[in-house]
Enzyme design. Structure first.
Site, PDB file in Angstrom:
ATOM      1  N   THR A 204      -8.690  -9.294  -3.642  1.00 56.46           N
ATOM      2  CA  THR A 204      -9.223  -7.947  -3.838  1.00 56.46           C
ATOM      3  C   THR A 204      -8.486  -6.834  -3.090  1.00 56.46           C
ATOM      4  O   THR A 204      -8.719  -5.657  -3.368  1.00 56.46           O
ATOM      5  CB  THR A 204     -10.698  -7.913  -3.401  1.00 56.46           C
ATOM      6  OG1 THR A 204     -10.841  -8.657  -2.193  1.00 56.46           O
ATOM      7  CG2 THR A 204     -11.584  -8.514  -4.470  1.00 56.46           C
TER       8      THR A 204
ATOM      9  N   SER B 244       9.641   0.922   8.537  1.00 56.95           N
ATOM     10  CA  SER B 244      10.522   0.321   9.520  1.00 56.95           C
ATOM     11  C   SER B 244      10.877  -1.101   9.090  1.00 56.95           C
ATOM     12  O   SER B 244      10.006  -1.978   9.062  1.00 56.95           O
ATOM     13  CB  SER B 244       9.803   0.304  10.874  1.00 56.95           C
ATOM     14  OG  SER B 244      10.428  -0.612  11.727  1.00 56.95           O
TER      15      SER B 244
ATOM     16  N   VAL C 152       2.465 -11.045   2.402  1.00 59.84           N
ATOM     17  CA  VAL C 152       1.620 -11.840   1.510  1.00 59.84           C
ATOM     18  C   VAL C 152       0.924 -10.868   0.540  1.00 59.84           C
ATOM     19  O   VAL C 152       1.207  -9.685   0.551  1.00 59.84           O
ATOM     20  CB  VAL C 152       0.572 -12.675   2.284  1.00 59.84           C
ATOM     21  CG1 VAL C 152       1.165 -13.937   2.854  1.00 59.84           C
ATOM     22  CG2 VAL C 152      -0.077 -11.835   3.379  1.00 59.84           C
TER      23      VAL C 152
ATOM     24  N   LYS D  40      -2.519 -14.440 -14.910  1.00 64.27           N
ATOM     25  CA  LYS D  40      -3.672 -15.020 -14.202  1.00 64.27           C
ATOM     26  C   LYS D  40      -4.941 -14.746 -15.001  1.00 64.27           C
ATOM     27  O   LYS D  40      -5.273 -13.583 -15.254  1.00 64.27           O
ATOM     28  CB  LYS D  40      -3.764 -14.387 -12.811  1.00 64.27           C
ATOM     29  CG  LYS D  40      -4.953 -14.817 -12.005  1.00 64.27           C
ATOM     30  CD  LYS D  40      -4.968 -14.178 -10.620  1.00 64.27           C
ATOM     31  CE  LYS D  40      -6.262 -14.488  -9.912  1.00 64.27           C
ATOM     32  NZ  LYS D  40      -6.400 -13.734  -8.661  1.00 64.27           N
TER      33      LYS D  40
ATOM     34  N   VAL E  12       7.747   4.800  13.906  1.00 60.49           N
ATOM     35  CA  VAL E  12       6.859   5.826  14.467  1.00 60.49           C
ATOM     36  C   VAL E  12       6.434   5.366  15.853  1.00 60.49           C
ATOM     37  O   VAL E  12       5.925   4.247  16.006  1.00 60.49           O
ATOM     38  CB  VAL E  12       5.617   6.035  13.561  1.00 60.49           C
ATOM     39  CG1 VAL E  12       4.614   6.977  14.213  1.00 60.49           C
ATOM     40  CG2 VAL E  12       6.034   6.524  12.186  1.00 60.49           C
TER      41      VAL E  12
ATOM     42  N   ALA F  24       0.833  -1.212   0.000  1.00 66.37           N
ATOM     43  CA  ALA F  24       0.000   0.000   0.000  1.00 66.37           C
ATOM     44  C   ALA F  24       0.864   1.257   0.000  1.00 66.37           C
ATOM     45  O   ALA F  24       0.628   2.195  -0.768  1.00 66.37           O
ATOM     46  CB  ALA F  24      -0.923  -0.014   1.213  1.00 66.37           C
TER      47      ALA F  24
HETATM   48  P1  FAD Z   1       1.902  -4.045   5.396  1.00 70.05           P
HETATM   49  O1  FAD Z   1       2.452  -4.909   4.343  1.00 70.05           O
HETATM   50  O2  FAD Z   1       1.696  -4.655   6.762  1.00 70.05           O
HETATM   51  O3  FAD Z   1       2.845  -2.811   5.527  1.00 70.05           O
HETATM   52  C1  FAD Z   1       2.819  -1.975   6.660  1.00 70.05           C
HETATM   53  C2  FAD Z   1       4.016  -1.085   6.622  1.00 70.05           C
HETATM   54  O4  FAD Z   1       3.938  -0.178   7.718  1.00 70.05           O
HETATM   55  C3  FAD Z   1       5.354  -1.808   6.757  1.00 70.05           C
HETATM   56  O5  FAD Z   1       6.313  -1.211   5.931  1.00 70.05           O
HETATM   57  C4  FAD Z   1       5.709  -1.581   8.213  1.00 70.05           C
HETATM   58  O6  FAD Z   1       7.091  -1.643   8.428  1.00 70.05           O
HETATM   59  C5  FAD Z   1       5.169  -0.180   8.403  1.00 70.05           C
HETATM   60  N1  FAD Z   1       4.940   0.164   9.801  1.00 70.05           N
HETATM   61  C6  FAD Z   1       4.070  -0.402  10.653  1.00 70.05           C
HETATM   62  N2  FAD Z   1       4.195   0.165  11.869  1.00 70.05           N
HETATM   63  C7  FAD Z   1       5.148   1.105  11.752  1.00 70.05           C
HETATM   64  C8  FAD Z   1       5.749   2.012  12.647  1.00 70.05           C
HETATM   65  N3  FAD Z   1       5.389   2.047  13.943  1.00 70.05           N
HETATM   66  N4  FAD Z   1       6.711   2.837  12.198  1.00 70.05           N
HETATM   67  C9  FAD Z   1       7.103   2.799  10.886  1.00 70.05           C
HETATM   68  N5  FAD Z   1       6.580   1.955   9.988  1.00 70.05           N
HETATM   69  C10 FAD Z   1       5.622   1.120  10.438  1.00 70.05           C
HETATM   70  N6  FAD Z   1      -4.130  -9.039  -1.213  1.00 70.05           N
HETATM   71  C11 FAD Z   1      -4.304  -9.293  -2.527  1.00 70.05           C
HETATM   72  O7  FAD Z   1      -4.631  -8.363  -3.283  1.00 70.05           O
HETATM   73  N7  FAD Z   1      -4.101 -10.544  -3.022  1.00 70.05           N
HETATM   74  C12 FAD Z   1      -3.802 -11.597  -2.219  1.00 70.05           C
HETATM   75  O8  FAD Z   1      -3.599 -12.699  -2.716  1.00 70.05           O
HETATM   76  C13 FAD Z   1      -3.704 -11.378  -0.832  1.00 70.05           C
HETATM   77  N8  FAD Z   1      -3.447 -12.382   0.038  1.00 70.05           N
HETATM   78  C14 FAD Z   1      -3.425 -12.138   1.376  1.00 70.05           C
HETATM   79  C15 FAD Z   1      -3.320 -13.179   2.290  1.00 70.05           C
HETATM   80  C16 FAD Z   1      -3.366 -12.931   3.659  1.00 70.05           C
HETATM   81  C17 FAD Z   1      -3.305 -14.061   4.635  1.00 70.05           C
HETATM   82  C18 FAD Z   1      -3.438 -11.607   4.136  1.00 70.05           C
HETATM   83  C19 FAD Z   1      -3.424 -11.313   5.611  1.00 70.05           C
HETATM   84  C20 FAD Z   1      -3.524 -10.559   3.244  1.00 70.05           C
HETATM   85  C21 FAD Z   1      -3.542 -10.812   1.871  1.00 70.05           C
HETATM   86  N9  FAD Z   1      -3.696  -9.776   0.953  1.00 70.05           N
HETATM   87  C22 FAD Z   1      -3.855 -10.040  -0.365  1.00 70.05           C
HETATM   88  C23 FAD Z   1      -3.702  -8.393   1.401  1.00 70.05           C
HETATM   89  C24 FAD Z   1      -2.330  -7.767   1.053  1.00 70.05           C
HETATM   90  O9  FAD Z   1      -1.316  -8.528   1.659  1.00 70.05           O
HETATM   91  C25 FAD Z   1      -2.271  -6.323   1.525  1.00 70.05           C
HETATM   92  O10 FAD Z   1      -3.383  -5.628   1.043  1.00 70.05           O
HETATM   93  C26 FAD Z   1      -1.044  -5.648   0.985  1.00 70.05           C
HETATM   94  O11 FAD Z   1       0.109  -6.393   1.250  1.00 70.05           O
HETATM   95  C27 FAD Z   1      -0.890  -4.276   1.581  1.00 70.05           C
HETATM   96  O12 FAD Z   1      -0.479  -4.320   2.905  1.00 70.05           O
HETATM   97  P2  FAD Z   1      -0.112  -2.950   3.603  1.00 70.05           P
HETATM   98  O13 FAD Z   1       0.926  -2.272   2.799  1.00 70.05           O
HETATM   99  O14 FAD Z   1      -1.376  -2.220   3.885  1.00 70.05           O
HETATM  100  O15 FAD Z   1       0.467  -3.419   5.011  1.00 70.05           O
END
Ligand code: FAD
Length: 494
Positions: free
Chosen positions: A339, A35, A43, A74, A182, A11
């Protein structure tokens, strides 16, 4: 204007890359804080076709992207054992046949099938399904008259490589990356002034994008948005994830196999296969779920299974004041239809559409963002619930619960229209088009009581001939495609 993105997962880097491409340097300074110590969820490897338009907007070269993220193509998702044990159907990224006299093809198919005789299965009338079952792939045709134009495609990729790819892209476009944790959000009256890092740095900004993952560090930790829990409709709340070596041909589709208290994913990448078992801790215990994954993985394990916990639902507000939540910080729906990354993409698009003028947020834009995103989540939720509730399975407590649970009223109405006359109601907003709903209704055994009256009035022999012609066209078009592996090899060589 100063924009601060907190989080460097998919994201965070999708957001930063877009901002880098469109606003960084002239309209805003963009900083991303992440971080390494905390890491990402690790994943999120299967996508839906819209991701192609995201990459295209950034000007990313497809062949380069495929190589660097070890991606595969896909054409849809195969669902095994969902309607009943032994069933298999594919939700394709494409159509079933084409409208005839302004009425959907499946009505003609239904008319033909009910008239008796030898009628090909509906699946045979969808080119992406026929190609996927044969492990073949080619790009869609640009000619709208060709059967090759009736499908789309997405990718299956290594999520950490995609984030790294976008990081390089964003940093080359003046996005500044800060390594740091953070530890405090400085907020007052629904306005964030700054975030504080563990080493004492204070990072201020005009607009904050919360991409901190499930923690929702800013939107929840700083602004207490609240969370709407949907686990009564989607009871899975945990997953074991594990990579394994590839076995057999590289399938141009993801597989989701229903299990006793959830389901298992299989996502083939060029260099390995991603596996995971999504399950409900209300209906099975964690160790049993782990054992079930290990017993059902093809190939050698490449790492120990990793446990992830989650709460299905969404933040009551995804944009508050000067903070927008994107990604897991905004909400989570299990990955049955891949999704989440698409919901990230939608949120980024909506943010750009409502981008604050001179750094000043208009409350009407915030309301619109929250309305539109909540609706998208609801639409996806209903589609996911359909996979569970349209089942005849009653072999475990999980499936018995699912079959008898109360459904969202929006879904009940939609299913009722299909059951009655095979009408696939079309939402004005919402990512899944009628062909997707049809694939799941049909694949899970919901049979309409009546054929559309205008179709039923025509001779059945005509309907049978039309269905046979479409199935033959799909068969020939798929046979002319190279194998998925050959296509990837050709791309790598180019
Ligand atoms: P994260 O990947 O968790 O990133 C969070 C970020 O914030 C990291 O860089 C972390 O270091 C940082 N952070 C957190 N706290 C702090 C802090 N205190 N200070 C500084 N930095 C911090 N989506 C799909 O579209 N297809 C799939 O097949 C799919 N499979 C999935 C399977 C599972 C089991 C799960 C749980 C999710 C799946 N998803 C899938 C969802 C997908 O993984 C997420 O939408 C995507 O990876 C985005 O994650 P994110 O960036 O929001 O969060």
């Amino acid at each position: 204007m100063r924009i601060v993105v907190v989080g460097g997962g998919t994201a965070g880097w999708m957001t930063a890359a877009t901002l880098g491409c469109i606003v960084a340097g002239h309209l805003a300074d963009v900083t991303l804080i992440e971080s390494e110590e905390i890491g990402t969820v690790g994943v999120g490897e299967a996508t839906v076709p819209h991701i192609r338009f995201f990459n295209k907007r950034l000007g990313i070269d497809e062949a380069d992207f495929i190589r660097r993220t070890h991606a595969t193509f896909k054409l849809g998702i195969e669902f095994r054992d969902w309607g009943r044990i032994g069933d298999s159907y594919i939700h394709p990224f494409g159509d079933f046949g084409h409208d005839i006299d302004g009425l959907p093809f499946h009505q003609h198919w239904l008319h033909a099938a009910r008239s008796g005789g030898d009628v090909p299965p509906l699946e045979d009338c969808s080119l992406p399904i026929v190609a996927a079952r044969a492990n073949r792939f080619a790009l869609p045709s640009d000619d709208p008259r060709a059967i090759g134009s009736t499908f789309s495609y997405a990718y299956q990729f290594d999520a950490s490589l995609y984030a790294a790819y976008l990081r390089r892209y964003a940093e080359a476009r003046r996005v500044e990356r800060l390594e740091g944790r953070v530890v405090r959000v400085e907020a007052e009256a629904e306005h964030i002034a700054a975030v504080h890092l563990s080493d004492g740095r204070r990072i201020d900004g005009d607009l904050f994008i919360d991409c901190s993952g499930f923690r929702g560090l800013l939107i929840e930790g700083g602004l207490a948005a609240g969370y709407e829990d949907w686990s009564h409709w989607l009871p899975c709340d945990a997953a074991w994830a594990m990579p394994s070596t590839n076995v057999g041909p590289l399938t141009p589709y993801t597989r989701a196999t229903a299990r006793e208290a959830g389901w298992q994913w299989r996502i083939p990448l060029q260099h390995r296969t991603g596996n995971g078992h999504v399950f409900s801790t209300r209906f099975t215990d964690i160790e049993r779920a782990r054992a079930l994954l290990l017993a059902n993985v093809e190939g050698e394990a490449l790492a120990e299974p990793r446990l992830l916990r989650f709460h299905t639902g969404l933040r009551r507000r995804q944009w508050i004041g000067n903070c927008v939540a994107i990604g897991l910080s905004a909400g989570f729906l299990e990955p049955l239809e891949s999704t989440s990354i698409h919901l990230i993409q939608l949120a980024i698009g909506k943010l750009l559409e409502l981008f604050p003028t001179d750094g000043i947020v208009d409350p009407a834009d915030v309301t619109e963002f929250n309305r539109a995103m909540a609706l998208e989540y609801e639409r996806v939720r209903d589609f996911l619930v359909l996979h569970y509730c349209a089942t005849t399975r009653d072999d475990t407590a999980f499936w018995r619960h699912i079959r008898t649970m109360q459904l969202p009223p929006s879904l009940v109405d939609k299913m009722g229209e299909f059951r009655d006359r095979g009408i696939v109601a079309h939402y004005r907003e919402g990512m899944f088009l009628p062909a997707s709903w049809l694939a799941v209704y049909h694949g899970q055994g919901i049979v309409p009581e009546r054929v559309h009256p205008l179709v039923a009035d025509a001779p059945a022999a005509t309907a049978r001939a039309r269905v046979a012609a479409v199935a033959a066209a799909c068969r020939h078009a798929a046979a002319a495609m190279p194998s998925h592996e050959d296509y990837l090899a050709h791309l790598a060589a180019a």
